[in-house]
Design an enzyme around this catalytic site. Structure first.
Site, PDB file in Angstrom:
ATOM      1  N   LYS A 166       0.902  -1.305  -0.036  1.00 48.38           N
ATOM      2  CA  LYS A 166       0.076   0.151  -0.177  1.00 48.38           C
ATOM      3  C   LYS A 166       0.777   1.147  -0.070  1.00 48.38           C
ATOM      4  O   LYS A 166       1.884   1.256   0.468  1.00 48.38           O
ATOM      5  CB  LYS A 166      -0.711  -0.087   1.177  1.00 48.38           C
ATOM      6  CG  LYS A 166      -1.986  -1.123   1.359  1.00 48.38           C
ATOM      7  CD  LYS A 166      -2.915  -1.031   0.126  1.00 48.38           C
ATOM      8  CE  LYS A 166      -4.082  -2.020   0.448  1.00 48.38           C
ATOM      9  NZ  LYS A 166      -4.758  -2.468  -0.956  1.00 48.38           N
ATOM     10  N   HIS A 184      13.086  -2.768  -2.993  1.00 46.23           N
ATOM     11  CA  HIS A 184      12.315  -3.095  -4.303  1.00 46.23           C
ATOM     12  C   HIS A 184      13.047  -3.844  -5.145  1.00 46.23           C
ATOM     13  O   HIS A 184      14.594  -3.854  -5.261  1.00 46.23           O
ATOM     14  CB  HIS A 184      12.123  -1.395  -5.122  1.00 46.23           C
ATOM     15  CG  HIS A 184      11.298  -1.542  -6.297  1.00 46.23           C
ATOM     16  ND1 HIS A 184      10.060  -1.863  -6.164  1.00 46.23           N
ATOM     17  CD2 HIS A 184      11.825  -1.668  -7.382  1.00 46.23           C
ATOM     18  CE1 HIS A 184       9.800  -1.828  -7.705  1.00 46.23           C
ATOM     19  NE2 HIS A 184      10.749  -1.901  -8.414  1.00 46.23           N
ATOM     20  N   ASP A 225       8.336   4.656  -5.043  1.00 40.66           N
ATOM     21  CA  ASP A 225       9.784   4.205  -5.692  1.00 40.66           C
ATOM     22  C   ASP A 225      10.395   5.400  -5.869  1.00 40.66           C
ATOM     23  O   ASP A 225      11.305   5.182  -6.943  1.00 40.66           O
ATOM     24  CB  ASP A 225       9.558   3.150  -6.578  1.00 40.66           C
ATOM     25  CG  ASP A 225       8.835   1.870  -6.211  1.00 40.66           C
ATOM     26  OD1 ASP A 225       8.212   1.371  -6.993  1.00 40.66           O
ATOM     27  OD2 ASP A 225       8.900   1.545  -4.966  1.00 40.66           O
ATOM     28  N   GLU A 254      18.409  -9.473  -1.779  1.00 33.72           N
ATOM     29  CA  GLU A 254      17.434  -8.783  -1.079  1.00 33.72           C
ATOM     30  C   GLU A 254      17.998  -8.740   0.375  1.00 33.72           C
ATOM     31  O   GLU A 254      18.180  -7.984   1.101  1.00 33.72           O
ATOM     32  CB  GLU A 254      16.101  -8.619  -1.277  1.00 33.72           C
ATOM     33  CG  GLU A 254      15.554  -8.177  -2.731  1.00 33.72           C
ATOM     34  CD  GLU A 254      14.073  -8.454  -2.710  1.00 33.72           C
ATOM     35  OE1 GLU A 254      13.543  -8.073  -1.791  1.00 33.72           O
ATOM     36  OE2 GLU A 254      13.684  -8.974  -3.843  1.00 33.72           O
TER      37      GLU A 254
HETATM   38  N1  LIG Z   1       5.040   6.481  -0.095  1.00 36.47           N
HETATM   39  C1  LIG Z   1       5.245   5.351  -0.476  1.00 36.47           C
HETATM   40  N2  LIG Z   1       4.693   4.307  -0.087  1.00 36.47           N
HETATM   41  C2  LIG Z   1       5.349   3.082  -0.567  1.00 36.47           C
HETATM   42  C3  LIG Z   1       6.350   2.932  -1.392  1.00 36.47           C
HETATM   43  C4  LIG Z   1       7.262   4.187  -1.631  1.00 36.47           C
HETATM   44  O1  LIG Z   1       8.226   4.254  -2.229  1.00 36.47           O
HETATM   45  N3  LIG Z   1       6.587   5.399  -1.123  1.00 36.47           N
HETATM   46  N4  LIG Z   1       6.758   1.855  -1.731  1.00 36.47           N
HETATM   47  C5  LIG Z   1       6.015   0.651  -2.006  1.00 36.47           C
HETATM   48  C6  LIG Z   1       6.540  -0.600  -2.279  1.00 36.47           C
HETATM   49  N5  LIG Z   1       6.226  -0.727  -3.679  1.00 36.47           N
HETATM   50  C7  LIG Z   1       7.501  -1.048  -4.409  1.00 36.47           C
HETATM   51  O2  LIG Z   1       8.740  -1.106  -4.001  1.00 36.47           O
HETATM   52  C8  LIG Z   1       5.363  -0.924  -4.261  1.00 36.47           C
HETATM   53  C9  LIG Z   1       3.986  -1.403  -3.791  1.00 36.47           C
HETATM   54  C10 LIG Z   1       2.898  -1.776  -4.536  1.00 36.47           C
HETATM   55  C11 LIG Z   1       2.657  -0.890  -5.421  1.00 36.47           C
HETATM   56  C12 LIG Z   1       1.303  -0.879  -6.262  1.00 36.47           C
HETATM   57  O3  LIG Z   1       1.000  -0.581  -7.473  1.00 36.47           O
HETATM   58  N6  LIG Z   1       0.319  -1.401  -5.527  1.00 36.47           N
HETATM   59  C13 LIG Z   1      -1.077  -1.649  -6.048  1.00 36.47           C
HETATM   60  C14 LIG Z   1      -1.881  -2.151  -4.916  1.00 36.47           C
HETATM   61  C15 LIG Z   1      -1.323  -3.648  -4.646  1.00 36.47           C
HETATM   62  C16 LIG Z   1      -2.378  -4.317  -3.839  1.00 36.47           C
HETATM   63  O4  LIG Z   1      -2.804  -3.670  -2.901  1.00 36.47           O
HETATM   64  O5  LIG Z   1      -2.435  -5.478  -3.897  1.00 36.47           O
HETATM   65  C17 LIG Z   1      -1.698  -0.155  -6.293  1.00 36.47           C
HETATM   66  O6  LIG Z   1      -1.292   0.879  -5.431  1.00 36.47           O
HETATM   67  O7  LIG Z   1      -2.441  -0.138  -7.207  1.00 36.47           O
HETATM   68  C18 LIG Z   1       3.748  -0.167  -6.094  1.00 36.47           C
HETATM   69  C19 LIG Z   1       5.055  -0.237  -5.484  1.00 36.47           C
HETATM   70  C20 LIG Z   1       5.041   0.534  -0.612  1.00 36.47           C
HETATM   71  N7  LIG Z   1       4.492   1.772  -0.397  1.00 36.47           N
HETATM   72  N1  LIG Z   2       7.370  -3.097  -5.057  1.00 37.23           N
HETATM   73  C1  LIG Z   2       7.393  -3.834  -3.828  1.00 37.23           C
HETATM   74  C2  LIG Z   2       7.685  -5.123  -3.977  1.00 37.23           C
HETATM   75  O1  LIG Z   2       7.432  -5.850  -5.281  1.00 37.23           O
HETATM   76  N2  LIG Z   2       8.531  -5.707  -2.988  1.00 37.23           N
HETATM   77  C3  LIG Z   2       8.994  -6.890  -3.087  1.00 37.23           C
HETATM   78  O2  LIG Z   2       7.998  -7.958  -2.656  1.00 37.23           O
HETATM   79  C4  LIG Z   2       8.869  -9.034  -2.219  1.00 37.23           C
HETATM   80  C5  LIG Z   2       8.461  -9.559  -0.587  1.00 37.23           C
HETATM   81  O3  LIG Z   2       8.855 -10.560  -0.433  1.00 37.23           O
HETATM   82  P1  LIG Z   2       9.235 -10.995   1.069  1.00 37.23           P
HETATM   83  O4  LIG Z   2       7.689 -10.713   1.675  1.00 37.23           O
HETATM   84  O5  LIG Z   2       9.550 -12.597   1.110  1.00 37.23           O
HETATM   85  O6  LIG Z   2      10.191 -10.234   1.934  1.00 37.23           O
HETATM   86  C6  LIG Z   2      10.346  -8.723  -2.400  1.00 37.23           C
HETATM   87  O7  LIG Z   2      10.942  -9.286  -3.422  1.00 37.23           O
HETATM   88  C7  LIG Z   2      10.516  -7.526  -2.463  1.00 37.23           C
HETATM   89  O8  LIG Z   2      11.415  -6.597  -3.073  1.00 37.23           O
END
Ligand SMILES: Nc1nc2c(c(=O)[nH]1)N[C@@H](CN(C=O)c1ccc(C(=O)N[C@@H](CCC(=O)O)C(=O)O)cc1)CN2
Ligand SMILES: NCC(=O)N[C@@H]1O[C@H](COP(=O)([O-])[O-])[C@@H](O)[C@H]1O
Length: 290
Positions: A166, A184, A225, A254
């Site tokens: 989220k 990420h 990100d 990671e």
């Molecule tokens: N303010 C921030 N919040 C989050 C970040 C960030 O950099 N700034 N990173 C994410 C983690 N992430 C990538 O690393 C990431 C996670 C989820 C999404 C995404 O598109 N999510 C969907 C919903 C998915 C679901 O609920 O099953 C969406 O928002 O439509 C993109 C990137 C964590 N939070």
């Molecule tokens: N953009 C966010 C994203 O894709 N994150 C990725 O979700 C996986 C979580 O694995 P884990 O629950 O086993 O740590 C990890 O690969 C992390 O980099």
């Protein structure tokens, strides 16, 4: 047994102001997909965190402090980890904390999926589990302000996102400046942003023809990100890779890089270059930065 838990929530500013009248929060335990005890444990731990700060010995003796600084105790840090899935990165950090590689403790686990593997691991290890955010389907979830108050009550220093899916709201980003990290599974800024999570990232990398990929650890800002990059590792993308094979290769890296970065974070070895780029000071040689 009542289906409601009532507890006090203090403003994040005056958690210890005896004169402040705390707000009464009611949490319904009806349809909780995780046992009522977890929520009670979370609030009990939160109360305990306010009343009895944990004393974990005299603190960390820094072997590599700047010349002339002598050894100075570094306060052991408190961590909140946010997960939505299996939690292998959370587990790596927790194991490193127990094993002495990370000078900090996981004080609380935050999740939007109370039945996920990360939440199961937290409960099995006595770590309070908190549901965030509040949504139509999960009314028991906390609001941003209540989450901030709870994290303050747990005396959380840093927030680690580890597969949390989220968007972290601006209120929380502003409440924890330069104190929220995310891992990420691609070499940002490539293959990041909304829609890029889990296997979707690795499918996009393979489809692009990229020959290398790898994890990025970055600070979190208000968008997905786009925060300042702190560390990356590189793995090859093989010609016959599928998304699962690439994901496994990246995930292995990671687990290493997140522990190294969180270790530096907890030992106050992160510095900010004048152009705003964060660097990690080597523990072995304080003149070396990466
Ligand atoms: N303010 C921030 N919040 C989050 C970040 C960030 O950099 N700034 N990173 C994410 C983690 N992430 C990538 O690393 C990431 C996670 C989820 C999404 C995404 O598109 N999510 C969907 C919903 C998915 C679901 O609920 O099953 C969406 O928002 O439509 C993109 C990137 C964590 N939070
Ligand atoms: N953009 C966010 C994203 O894709 N994150 C990725 O979700 C996986 C979580 O694995 P884990 O629950 O086993 O740590 C990890 O690969 C992390 O980099």
């Amino acid at each position: 047994m009542s289906s409601t838990i009532e507890t006090r929530v203090y403003s994040s500013m005056n958690a210890h102001n005896p004169l402040e009248r705390p707000r009464l929060c009611r949490f319904s335990t009806r349809n909780l997909s995780f046992p009522r005890q977890s929520l009670e444990k979370a609030w009990l731990a939160s109360e305990l965190a306010m009343e009895k700060p944990r004393n974990r010995g005299t603190g960390f003796k820094c072997r590599n402090c700047a010349p002339g600084a002598g050894t100075s105790a570094i306060r052991r840090k408190k961590l909140a980890v946010f997960v939505s899935g299996g939690g292998s990165n959370f587990r790596s950090v927790h194991e490193a904390s127990i094993g002495g590689l990370v000078h900090g403790d996981v004080a609380v686990l935050v999740t939007d999926k109370p039945g996920c593997g990360g939440a199961d691991y937290a409960r099995a290890n006595g770590i309070p589990v908190i549901l965030f955010p509040k949504t139509k389907s999960s009314a028991e979830g906390l609001s941003p302000i209540d989450l901030i108050t709870t994290l303050r009550n747990f005396k959380v220093d840093f927030i680690l996102l580890a597969g949390y899916l989220k968007l972290i709201p601006a209120e929380l980003v502003q409440a924890y400046p330069k104190s929220i990290l995310n891992i990420h599974p691609s070499l940002l800024p490539a293959f990041g942003g909304k829609g890029f999570y889990g296997l979707k990232v690795h499918r996009a990398v393979i489809a692009s023809g990229a020959r290398y990929s790898g994890p990025t650890v970055h600070f979190v800002d208000e968008n997905f990100d786009t925060g300042r990059i702190l560390a990356q590792r590189v793995v090859p993308v093989l010609a016959n890779d599928n998304a699962e094979e690439l994901a496994a290769r990246v995930l292995h890296e990671e687990h290493q890089v997140y522990v190294e970065v969180v270790s530096a974070l907890c030992e106050d070895r992160i510095i900010w270059r004048e152009d705003g780029v964060p660097l990690i000071r080597s523990r072995e040689d304080p003149k070396v930065y990466t």
